[in-house]
Enzyme design. Structure first.
Site, PDB file in Angstrom:
ATOM      1  N   LYS A  54       0.844  -1.202   0.000  1.00 22.77           N
ATOM      2  CA  LYS A  54       0.000   0.000   0.000  1.00 22.77           C
ATOM      3  C   LYS A  54       0.880   1.253   0.000  1.00 22.77           C
ATOM      4  CE  LYS A  54      -3.784  -2.459   2.197  1.00 22.77           C
ATOM      5  NZ  LYS A  54      -4.482  -2.879   3.401  1.00 22.77           N
ATOM      6  N   GLN A  98      -4.542  -1.388   9.550  1.00 20.26           N
ATOM      7  CA  GLN A  98      -4.461  -2.727   8.978  1.00 20.26           C
ATOM      8  C   GLN A  98      -5.058  -3.761   9.933  1.00 20.26           C
ATOM      9  OE1 GLN A  98      -3.509  -3.396   5.876  1.00 20.26           O
ATOM     10  NE2 GLN A  98      -3.759  -5.599   6.078  1.00 20.26           N
ATOM     11  N   ASP A 121     -11.183   2.729   3.786  1.00 23.08           N
ATOM     12  CA  ASP A 121     -11.472   1.296   3.740  1.00 23.08           C
ATOM     13  C   ASP A 121     -12.968   1.027   3.554  1.00 23.08           C
ATOM     14  OD1 ASP A 121      -9.573  -0.767   3.904  1.00 23.08           O
ATOM     15  OD2 ASP A 121      -9.140  -0.356   6.017  1.00 23.08           O
TER      16      ASP A 121
HETATM   17  N1  GUN Z   1      -6.687  -6.824   6.180  1.00 17.40           N
HETATM   18  C1  GUN Z   1      -7.001  -7.606   5.123  1.00 17.40           C
HETATM   19  N2  GUN Z   1      -7.681  -6.902   4.181  1.00 17.40           N
HETATM   20  C2  GUN Z   1      -7.789  -5.645   4.678  1.00 17.40           C
HETATM   21  C3  GUN Z   1      -8.375  -4.450   4.159  1.00 17.40           C
HETATM   22  O1  GUN Z   1      -8.954  -4.406   3.059  1.00 17.40           O
HETATM   23  N3  GUN Z   1      -8.266  -3.349   4.963  1.00 17.40           N
HETATM   24  C4  GUN Z   1      -7.664  -3.382   6.183  1.00 17.40           C
HETATM   25  N4  GUN Z   1      -7.629  -2.258   6.891  1.00 17.40           N
HETATM   26  N5  GUN Z   1      -7.111  -4.471   6.677  1.00 17.40           N
HETATM   27  C5  GUN Z   1      -7.174  -5.593   5.925  1.00 17.40           C
END
Ligand code: GUN
Length: 292
Positions: A54, A98, A121
Site C-alpha cells: 500500500k 491494517q 477502507d
Molecule cells: N486486512 C485484510 N484486508 C484488509 C483491508 O482491506 N483493509 C484493512 N484495513 N485491513 C485488511
C-alpha cells in the site's frame, strides 16, 4: 471453448494511470496532495507485506504517505489517540488501520473512531449505511474493485442474476449491496449463499455472474457453473511454497475446469487481488477532492 480472462492486473494499472493524472491536476489547480496514513500494529508477516504494498503504490502515485508501525503490545487507548490525531491532520485524507489487530484491541472500537470522511477502507458503519441506501460513500476496496472489473470488461450487470458465495463484511455483504443498487454498473438480482445454504449448486448454476469469496480452495467446481457465466474468484489461498519460498496461491474456483465452461473468469493471482490496493488509492484521491 476457453473463457476470456478478466485481468485485474491490467485494469488496475489503467486505473492507476488515471489516478496519477488526477493527482497532478489536483496539485496544480488546488495545491492539494492526497495523503494516506497506514497504521500497522504488531509484526504479522502478511499484514506487513500488505502495508508495504500500500505504501509503495501510494508513493508511486505521488501521494503524501505516512507509515505508522506500532509494537504488538500497544494499548487500545494509544491506538485510539493516534487515530484521533490523524482525524485532525489536514494533510491526511485517508486513514487505514491494517486488520487483524492484536486480540487485546477491540477492532470495531478502532474502526469506528476513524472520521467517516477519512474512512478509505469503507468499514465505518456510516459508510456502510450510506452504501446500503445508495448515497455517495467510500466503498470497501475489494467489492469496489470487482464492480470496476465488471464495468471495464463490458459485463452487463443490469438485470443479471448475480450469485455471491460468502457473506463477509469485507466482500460478500458489500458486493451484494453494491450490485443491487439502482445505478449504472449495478441493477442486478442478487442472491447471497453461505456456509448454511442448503443446496449451493442449485443457486450457483443460476448465476449469470458468480462471485466467489468463500475462503476455500476449489470450493466451486465446473458442475456448479452455468455455461457462459462470468466468474469472479476472490479467493487467495496459500496452498504451499515453491523451492525458493514463494507463495503458491489458488483461488476458490477450480480454474482449469471452470474456464472451459465460463465466458469470462478472473485468474488467481492477477485477478481481483491487484484491484484492492488500487481502489484504496482511488478512495484516498476522492477523499482529498471532497475535502476542499
Ligand atoms: N486486512 C485484510 N484486508 C484488509 C483491508 O482491506 N483493509 C484493512 N484495513 N485491513 C485488511
Amino acid at each position: 471453448m476457453s473463457a476470456k480472462l478478466i485481468k485485474g492486473k491490467e485494469i488496475a494499472a489503467q486505473i492507476r494511470e488515471e489516478i496519477k493524472e488526477q493527482v497532478l491536476e489536483l496539485k496544480k489547480l488546488k495545491g492539494i496532495v492526497p495523503g494516506l496514513v497506514t497504521i500497522l500494529v504488531g509484526q504479522d508477516p502478511a499484514s506487513e507485506s500488505y502495508v508495504r504494498a500500500k505504501q509503495k503504490t501510494s508513493h508511486e502515485l505521488g501521494f503524501h504517505s505516512v507509515q505508522e508501525t506500532l509494537p504488538a503490545d500497544t494499548g487500545q487507548d494509544d491506538l485510539l489517540k493516534m487515530v484521533w490525531q490523524y482525524n485532525q491532520d489536514e494533510k491526511i485524507h485517508g486513514i487505514l488501520v491494517q486488520l487483524p489487530l492484536p486480540r487485546h484491541i477491540d477492532e470495531n472500537k478502532v474502526l469506528y473512531a476513524i472520521d467517516p470522511d477519512k474512512d478509505v477502507d469503507g468499514f465505518h458503519p456510516v459508510n456502510v449505511g450510506r452504501m446500503v441506501i445508495g448515497e455517495p460513500a467510500f466503498l470497501p476496496c475489494t467489492p469496489y474493485g470487482i464492480q470496476q472489473m465488471l464495468i471495464r470488461s463490458g459485463v452487463q450487470t443490469e438485470g443479471a442474476e448475480v450469485v455471491v458465495v460468502g457473506r463477509s463484511n469485507i466482500v460478500g455483504k458489500p458486493i451484494a449491496n453494491i450490485l443491487l443498487q439502482k445505478a449504472a454498473g449495478a441493477n442486478a438480482t442478487v442472491t447471497i449463499c453461505h456456509t448454511r445454504t442448503k443446496d449451493m449448486a442449485a443457486h450457483t448454476k443460476r448465476a449469470d455472474i458468480l462471485i466467489v469469496a468463500a475462503g476455500k480452495p476449489g470450493a466451486i467446481t465446473a458442475d456448479m457453473v452455468k455455461p457462459g457465466a462470468v466468474v469472479i474468484d476472490v479467493g487467495v489461498n496459500e496452498i504451499g511454497r515453491t523451492a525458493e519460498g514463494k507463495r503458491i496461491l489458488k483461488g476458490d474456483v477450480d480454474f482449469e475446469a471452470v474456464k472451459e465452461i465460463a465466458s469470462a473468469i478472473t485468474p488467481v493471482p492477477g485477478g481481483v487481488g491487484p484491484m484492492t490496493i488500487t481502489m484504496l488509492m482511488l478512495n484516498t484521491l476522492q477523499a482529498a477532492k471532497r475535502k476542499n
